[in-house]
Design a protein around this motif. Sequence first.
Motif, short mmCIF file in Angstrom:
data_model
loop_
_atom_site.label_atom_id
_atom_site.label_comp_id
_atom_site.label_asym_id
_atom_site.label_seq_id
_atom_site.Cartn_x
_atom_site.Cartn_y
_atom_site.Cartn_z
N THR A 1 0.82 -1.20 0.10
CA THR A 1 0.12 -0.04 0.04
C THR A 1 0.90 1.16 0.32
OG1 THR A 1 -0.07 0.16 2.45
CG2 THR A 1 -1.79 -1.19 1.26
N GLN A 2 2.17 0.96 0.05
CA GLN A 2 3.00 2.35 0.23
C GLN A 2 4.22 2.08 -0.62
OE1 GLN A 2 3.88 3.14 4.26
NE2 GLN A 2 2.38 4.50 4.51
N ASP A 3 4.82 3.21 -1.44
CA ASP A 3 6.27 2.90 -2.02
C ASP A 3 7.10 3.02 -1.13
OD1 ASP A 3 6.53 5.60 -1.64
OD2 ASP A 3 6.06 6.25 -3.65
N TYR A 4 8.72 3.25 -1.74
CA TYR A 4 9.49 3.60 -0.73
C TYR A 4 9.66 4.69 -0.04
CZ TYR A 4 14.69 3.42 -0.28
OH TYR A 4 16.08 3.31 0.59
N TYR A 5 8.91 5.76 -0.23
CA TYR A 5 8.95 6.68 0.44
C TYR A 5 7.60 6.97 1.28
CZ TYR A 5 12.93 8.19 -2.52
OH TYR A 5 14.12 8.17 -3.06
#
Length: 222
Positions: free
Chosen positions: A24-28
């Motif tokens: 549900t989230q990218d690297y950032y």
Amino acid sequence: MGKYAVTQGEYLAVMGSNPSCFTTQDYYGNTIPPDLNRPVETVSWIDATNYCARLTQQEQAAGRLPSGWVYRLPTESEREYACRAGTTTAFNFGNAIHGGMANFYDYYEYDSSIGDIYVPNPAVPWLPRTTTVGSYQPNAWGLYDMHGNEFEWCQDWYGSYPTGSVTDPQGPSSGLYRVLRGGCWHYYGRCCRSAYRISFSLAPSDGYINIGFRVVLAPGQP
């Protein structure tokens, strides 16, 4: 060999869990839509081989596997052979990689006649995450994401290549680390080359957010 890397959905169906970071989230920490067709990542070599063993058991029990056939990780030589698909260039699509050709850190493209090419403003925005499997063009043998998206575990121990001419080498009989191939979403274009190999000095029990795997179906012992 698997047409795609093992997806989050496939891993979840076999192992009952999804260890991946990119759900549900990218690297950032930015929100991304859930997609179980992204490749599974943050899996160790042991996780990957356990998946192969359990998949073999399930498919044998269901009567879908020929006698004596198993799912396993590809050897390093099998992985490179399949990646190249008959080519001898740096990549299976030629000697250069540019943004939009694979999921890699395209601030640094690569051309074998030049080397690294710094691109301060990539034409294709870099994605700080994996992409859905099959998002880029397949190689000549119909295999997707052999360059970029995530590094993939191989069966072999990492070690020096054998000397002389060899056919289908199986890698050293022992070692500390296992081989990784393919490049990934946050490594330079040169790390996606067909010949590129690395271990990250990771133990077989270690995993990371840029590492997944694909399977081969072959005769052998589980």
